[in-house]
Motif scaffolding. Structure first.
Motif, PDB file in Angstrom:
ATOM      1  N   ALA A 164      -3.353   0.105  -8.909  1.00  0.00           N
ATOM      2  CA  ALA A 164      -2.647   1.368  -8.712  1.00  0.00           C
ATOM      3  C   ALA A 164      -3.387   2.468  -9.455  1.00  0.00           C
ATOM      4  CB  ALA A 164      -1.213   1.263  -9.210  1.00  0.00           C
TER       5      ALA A 164
ATOM      6  N   ALA B  77      -1.244  -3.198 -10.940  1.00  0.00           N
ATOM      7  CA  ALA B  77       0.069  -2.993 -10.331  1.00  0.00           C
ATOM      8  C   ALA B  77       1.029  -4.137 -10.601  1.00  0.00           C
ATOM      9  CB  ALA B  77      -0.084  -2.796  -8.821  1.00  0.00           C
TER      10      ALA B  77
ATOM     11  N   ARG C 236       0.841  -1.198   0.000  1.00  0.00           N
ATOM     12  CA  ARG C 236       0.000   0.000   0.000  1.00  0.00           C
ATOM     13  C   ARG C 236       0.876   1.249   0.000  1.00  0.00           C
ATOM     14  NH1 ARG C 236      -3.107  -3.187   3.843  1.00  0.00           N
ATOM     15  NH2 ARG C 236      -1.772  -2.338   5.470  1.00  0.00           N
TER      16      ARG C 236
ATOM     17  N   LYS D 285      -1.611   3.166  -4.297  1.00  0.00           N
ATOM     18  CA  LYS D 285      -1.536   1.728  -4.587  1.00  0.00           C
ATOM     19  C   LYS D 285      -2.190   1.005  -3.426  1.00  0.00           C
ATOM     20  CE  LYS D 285       1.785  -1.898  -5.879  1.00  0.00           C
ATOM     21  NZ  LYS D 285       1.938  -2.683  -4.640  1.00  0.00           N
TER      22      LYS D 285
ATOM     23  N   LEU E  97       5.926   2.182 -10.429  1.00  0.00           N
ATOM     24  CA  LEU E  97       5.422   1.990  -9.077  1.00  0.00           C
ATOM     25  C   LEU E  97       6.509   1.651  -8.071  1.00  0.00           C
ATOM     26  CD1 LEU E  97       2.215  -0.052  -9.991  1.00  0.00           C
ATOM     27  CD2 LEU E  97       2.379   2.377  -9.425  1.00  0.00           C
TER      28      LEU E  97
ATOM     29  N   CYS F 116       6.598   3.188  -4.741  1.00  0.00           N
ATOM     30  CA  CYS F 116       5.592   2.738  -3.783  1.00  0.00           C
ATOM     31  C   CYS F 116       6.070   1.536  -2.973  1.00  0.00           C
ATOM     32  CB  CYS F 116       4.321   2.338  -4.533  1.00  0.00           C
ATOM     33  SG  CYS F 116       3.022   3.591  -4.470  1.00  0.00           S
TER      34      CYS F 116
END
Length: 257
Positions: free
Chosen positions: A113, A150, A91, A108, A159, A162
């Motif tokens: 995402a 994602a 997350r 995310k 990503l 993240c």
């Protein structure tokens, strides 16, 4: 909207993380000179030298289940700011900005995402296109969240910012040259400063002296890519919530059409 722009921004941030933490917290930094930081028998971390404290902080930080990164970095691609809360469960929620304008928001929630770009970002990415193309992009994307899978390999690089595990993997132990410095506070938390100089750059590591010896801040002044990274909200829940359905544009559905 291609994923190239957010991917480039994310890679720039990760590269800058490596540069700002060059004092030995990452594998890509300079090795420094051994033997720094004599142990002290009083004050925080009694009996531990600068390198021992730094390595202790790295080990503690790598066990964190979540944290918030607040970064302000000067890179070859321009000034980059990032404010990102993330955890080891996949997350994250936050923003990234390059230059004085152009902000990307990112959420995310596991396998999904969502990315949203402000008008300045969208206009910059469509620079060189016709006015009609720019207006079409703004009409489709302005104010809307782009949803993507994602787990899609094409989204992976975009990503990475993240991924807490990915970021923390940049930090390594084996530091042998940090010098003990003064005591201070960072966001209200007591900290010990560790220092190092490498060429034109001066580095400071701020380590929490109460509770877990987490890294609280890493600062570089001088050198080619100066900047500051602050770490806070350790082990606190990450508020990553799915945007409202009316504000979502599903890229996977568009690609299937």
């Amino acid at each position: 909207m291609s994923s190239t722009a957010p991917r480039a921004l994310t890679r720039s941030v990760l590269t800058a993380l490596c540069a700002v933490a060059a004092l030995g917290l990452t594998a890509c930094g300079p090795s420094g000179s051994p033997g720094g930081g004599q142990a002290k028998d009083s004050g925080p971390f009694p009996g531990l030298s600068g390198p021992q404290i730094a390595n202790k902080a790295v080990k503690a930080t790598k066990t964190a289940g979540s944290l918030t990164l607040d970064a302000n970095l000067k890179t070859a691609d321009g000034q980059i700011k990032a404010f990102m809360a993330m955890d080891t469960k996949g997350r994250c929620a936050g923003t990234m900005t390059m230059g004085s304008t152009g902000t990307m928001e990112l959420i995310k929630t596991g396998e999904d995402a969502y990315m949203r770009f402000d008008e300045a970002f969208l206009r910059e990415q469509n620079e060189g296109g016709s006015a009609e193309e720019t207006e079409a992009v703004l009409k489709m994307l302005k104010g809307r969240w782009m949803k993507t899978d994602a787990t899609d390999p094409e989204a992976k690089d975009s990503l990475e910012m993240c991924e807490l595990d990915t970021m923390l993997s940049e930090f390594e132990t084996g530091i042998n040259f940090a010098q003990r410095g003064a005591e201070t506070t960072v966001d209200g938390r007591k900290a010990l400063i560790l220092t190092e100089k490498d060429g034109a750059a001066t580095y400071k590591i701020y380590v929490a002296t109460e509770g877990e010896p987490y890294l609280l801040k890493i600062e570089q002044k001088g050198g080619e890519e100066p900047g500051t990274m602050s770490f806070r909200d350790y082990d606190k829940p990450v508020a990553a919530k799915k945007p409202a359905a009316k504000d979502i544009l599903d890229l996977d559905e568009l690609g299937a059409q």
